[in-house]
Design a protein around this motif. Structure first.
Motif, PDB file in Angstrom:
ATOM      1  N   ALA A  26       0.824  -1.204   0.000  1.00  0.00           N
ATOM      2  CA  ALA A  26       0.000   0.000   0.000  1.00  0.00           C
ATOM      3  C   ALA A  26       0.862   1.259   0.000  1.00  0.00           C
ATOM      4  CB  ALA A  26      -0.928  -0.004   1.218  1.00  0.00           C
ATOM      5  N   VAL A  27       1.985   1.208   0.716  1.00  0.00           N
ATOM      6  CA  VAL A  27       2.888   2.366   0.753  1.00  0.00           C
ATOM      7  C   VAL A  27       3.500   2.609  -0.628  1.00  0.00           C
ATOM      8  CG1 VAL A  27       5.033   3.266   1.720  1.00  0.00           C
ATOM      9  CG2 VAL A  27       3.385   2.115   3.208  1.00  0.00           C
ATOM     10  N   VAL A  28       3.959   1.546  -1.274  1.00  0.00           N
ATOM     11  CA  VAL A  28       4.537   1.688  -2.611  1.00  0.00           C
ATOM     12  C   VAL A  28       3.490   2.213  -3.593  1.00  0.00           C
ATOM     13  CG1 VAL A  28       5.563   0.440  -4.556  1.00  0.00           C
ATOM     14  CG2 VAL A  28       6.280  -0.080  -2.220  1.00  0.00           C
ATOM     15  N   ALA A  29       2.276   1.686  -3.497  1.00  0.00           N
ATOM     16  CA  ALA A  29       1.199   2.169  -4.369  1.00  0.00           C
ATOM     17  C   ALA A  29       0.917   3.643  -4.120  1.00  0.00           C
ATOM     18  CB  ALA A  29      -0.061   1.347  -4.148  1.00  0.00           C
ATOM     19  N   ALA A 259      16.531  15.918   5.643  1.00  0.00           N
ATOM     20  CA  ALA A 259      15.875  14.803   6.337  1.00  0.00           C
ATOM     21  C   ALA A 259      14.611  14.342   5.628  1.00  0.00           C
ATOM     22  CB  ALA A 259      15.546  15.216   7.772  1.00  0.00           C
ATOM     23  N   VAL A 260      13.802  15.264   5.121  1.00  0.00           N
ATOM     24  CA  VAL A 260      12.520  14.885   4.516  1.00  0.00           C
ATOM     25  C   VAL A 260      12.717  13.999   3.283  1.00  0.00           C
ATOM     26  CG1 VAL A 260      10.491  15.778   3.318  1.00  0.00           C
ATOM     27  CG2 VAL A 260      11.218  16.802   5.475  1.00  0.00           C
ATOM     28  N   PRO A 261      13.503  14.411   2.275  1.00  0.00           N
ATOM     29  CA  PRO A 261      13.699  13.503   1.131  1.00  0.00           C
ATOM     30  C   PRO A 261      14.454  12.233   1.515  1.00  0.00           C
ATOM     31  CG  PRO A 261      15.135  15.407   0.944  1.00  0.00           C
ATOM     32  CD  PRO A 261      14.194  15.701   2.055  1.00  0.00           C
ATOM     33  N   GLY A 262      15.353  12.323   2.509  1.00  0.00           N
ATOM     34  CA  GLY A 262      16.061  11.125   2.950  1.00  0.00           C
ATOM     35  C   GLY A 262      15.125  10.107   3.567  1.00  0.00           C
ATOM     36  N   LEU A 263      14.207  10.556   4.416  1.00  0.00           N
ATOM     37  CA  LEU A 263      13.228   9.658   5.014  1.00  0.00           C
ATOM     38  C   LEU A 263      12.264   9.104   3.968  1.00  0.00           C
ATOM     39  CD1 LEU A 263      12.397  11.589   8.312  1.00  0.00           C
ATOM     40  CD2 LEU A 263      13.746   9.492   8.079  1.00  0.00           C
ATOM     41  N   ALA A 264      11.868   9.944   3.008  1.00  0.00           N
ATOM     42  CA  ALA A 264      10.974   9.482   1.944  1.00  0.00           C
ATOM     43  C   ALA A 264      11.636   8.375   1.129  1.00  0.00           C
ATOM     44  CB  ALA A 264      10.587  10.651   1.041  1.00  0.00           C
ATOM     45  N   MET A 265      12.901   8.557   0.817  1.00  0.00           N
ATOM     46  CA  MET A 265      13.618   7.535   0.056  1.00  0.00           C
ATOM     47  C   MET A 265      13.801   6.266   0.876  1.00  0.00           C
ATOM     48  SD  MET A 265      17.364   7.776  -1.806  1.00  0.00           S
ATOM     49  CE  MET A 265      18.180   8.185  -0.259  1.00  0.00           C
ATOM     50  N   ALA A 266      14.151   6.406   2.146  1.00  0.00           N
ATOM     51  CA  ALA A 266      14.367   5.236   2.998  1.00  0.00           C
ATOM     52  C   ALA A 266      13.083   4.418   3.140  1.00  0.00           C
ATOM     53  CB  ALA A 266      14.865   5.683   4.373  1.00  0.00           C
ATOM     54  N   LEU A 267      11.952   5.079   3.329  1.00  0.00           N
ATOM     55  CA  LEU A 267      10.684   4.374   3.479  1.00  0.00           C
ATOM     56  C   LEU A 267      10.338   3.597   2.213  1.00  0.00           C
ATOM     57  CD1 LEU A 267       8.099   3.769   5.067  1.00  0.00           C
ATOM     58  CD2 LEU A 267       7.149   5.906   4.179  1.00  0.00           C
ATOM     59  N   LEU A 268      10.520   4.212   1.056  1.00  0.00           N
ATOM     60  CA  LEU A 268      10.212   3.533  -0.204  1.00  0.00           C
ATOM     61  C   LEU A 268      11.125   2.335  -0.424  1.00  0.00           C
ATOM     62  CD1 LEU A 268       8.695   3.342  -2.860  1.00  0.00           C
ATOM     63  CD2 LEU A 268      10.296   5.019  -3.822  1.00  0.00           C
ATOM     64  N   VAL A 270      12.743   0.516   1.812  1.00  0.00           N
ATOM     65  CA  VAL A 270      12.421  -0.547   2.766  1.00  0.00           C
ATOM     66  C   VAL A 270      11.167  -1.302   2.333  1.00  0.00           C
ATOM     67  CG1 VAL A 270      11.651  -1.009   5.119  1.00  0.00           C
ATOM     68  CG2 VAL A 270      13.581   0.510   4.728  1.00  0.00           C
ATOM     69  N   CYS A 271      10.147  -0.583   1.910  1.00  0.00           N
ATOM     70  CA  CYS A 271       8.891  -1.233   1.501  1.00  0.00           C
ATOM     71  C   CYS A 271       9.106  -2.082   0.251  1.00  0.00           C
ATOM     72  CB  CYS A 271       7.821  -0.185   1.251  1.00  0.00           C
ATOM     73  SG  CYS A 271       7.232   0.631   2.753  1.00  0.00           S
ATOM     74  N   VAL A 272       9.866  -1.582  -0.703  1.00  0.00           N
ATOM     75  CA  VAL A 272      10.169  -2.369  -1.903  1.00  0.00           C
ATOM     76  C   VAL A 272      10.969  -3.616  -1.531  1.00  0.00           C
ATOM     77  CG1 VAL A 272      11.443  -2.379  -4.085  1.00  0.00           C
ATOM     78  CG2 VAL A 272      10.037  -0.419  -3.477  1.00  0.00           C
ATOM     79  N   GLY A 273      11.897  -3.474  -0.585  1.00  0.00           N
ATOM     80  CA  GLY A 273      12.669  -4.627  -0.148  1.00  0.00           C
ATOM     81  C   GLY A 273      11.814  -5.692   0.510  1.00  0.00           C
TER      82      GLY A 273
END
Length: 289
Positions: A26-29, A259-268, A270-273
């Motif tokens: 759902a996060v990736v979508a 921090a904001v783009p870094g966290l956005a990238m990290a979340l995506l 992790v979810c893809v992984g």
């Protein structure tokens, strides 16, 4: 007497999907939808500057009365607009790289695994030579020669990743070509192209899809790394890597820029992984999540 309604097919499907898979999916979508509808979600241009609104924290009110939910950077650009534009760039680069690098690796892996002999030796030795160099250093070298652009980033990452796909396809093709169905097709005079298409290709697509899913996250990180170094997406175009690089000098006073783009990238990533691990578990039940 009340009757119990029978669950629909969609409800049964959702019940079979574990929460640890459904939530990352759902996060990736959500990322894909937000990246696609970015201009509608945030009508500001990612490159639009306004020095009056510079270095505003998340949730601050802009001069025009709207809210900067993720804050602004050192020249007054809206970080939410930059994050959405950066997500679009990262997803496009990752998808195009997987398609291009995967297609090249699929072709070379099929040729290497099915024909063997000198064709296998040449392709695999080329792969060994490439793997001898760290992929990020090779990407930096190629990107430095080609110059910064989205197309060049895609070509660079595809060149550095084809061998990963080729090795997986080769291993699956070596197993598939020893099956009795392939031997029977050869005896009946079936052409090589038809054998590869009908008997070998279906067996290699599963492992190839698993590797492709895992590589998506790595491609997002690689694109951000190149953009961080100024070798990826042009500075005139928003990217997570370039936004993080711009925020390095403001970590003490405006931490949200990096921090904001870094966290956005990290979340995506992790979810893809997590989705990649789930797909791998489904194709190989002996592997635990």
């Amino acid at each position: 007497m009340a009757t119990l309604s029978r669950p629909t097919g969609m409800q049964l499907t959702l019940r079979r999907v574990p929460l640890r898979v459904a939530l990352p999916g759902a996060v990736v979508a959500l990322y894909v939808i937000a990246a696609t509808l970015g201009p509608i979600v945030r009508p500001y241009e990612a490159s639009q500057t306004n020095v009056v609104d510079r270095l505003l924290p998340p949730g601050a009110t802009l001069a025009n009365g709207s809210t900067a939910w993720f804050g602004t950077d050192q020249v007054g650009r809206d970080l939410l607009a930059q994050v959405l534009a950066g997500a679009r760039v990262s997803l496009v680069v990752a998808a195009a790289t997987i398609v291009l690098g995967g297609a090249l690796g699929l072709l070379l892996g099929l040729l290497s695994g099915y024909f063997g002999r000198w064709i296998d030796s040449i392709i695999m030795r080329l792969g060994d030579i490439q793997l001898a160099f760290p992929s990020i250093l090779l990407a930096i070298l190629i990107a430095g020669v080609l110059g910064p652009s989205v197309v060049n980033v895609i070509l660079t990452l595809a060149i550095t990743r084809w061998v990963i796909f080729a090795r997986v396809v080769r291993a699956s093709a070596l197993v598939a070509k020893r099956r009795e169905s392939v031997d029977g097709a050869k005896v009946l005079g079936v052409s090589t192209g038809r054998i590869l298409w009908r008997y070998i290709l279906p067996d290699v697509l599963g492992p190839l899809l698993v590797v492709a899913t895992v590589q998506v996250g790595l491609m997002i990180i690689a694109e951000a790394s190149l953009s961080f170094l100024g070798l990826g997406v042009p500075t005139s175009q928003a990217s997570w890597g370039s936004t993080i690089a711009a925020g390095r000098d403001y970590l003490d006073t405006a931490w949200w820029i990096a921090a904001v783009p870094g966290l956005a990238m990290a979340l995506l990533v992790v979810c893809v992984g997590v989705l990649g691990d789930a797909l791998r578990h489904r194709t190989d039940p002996t592997v635990d999540l």
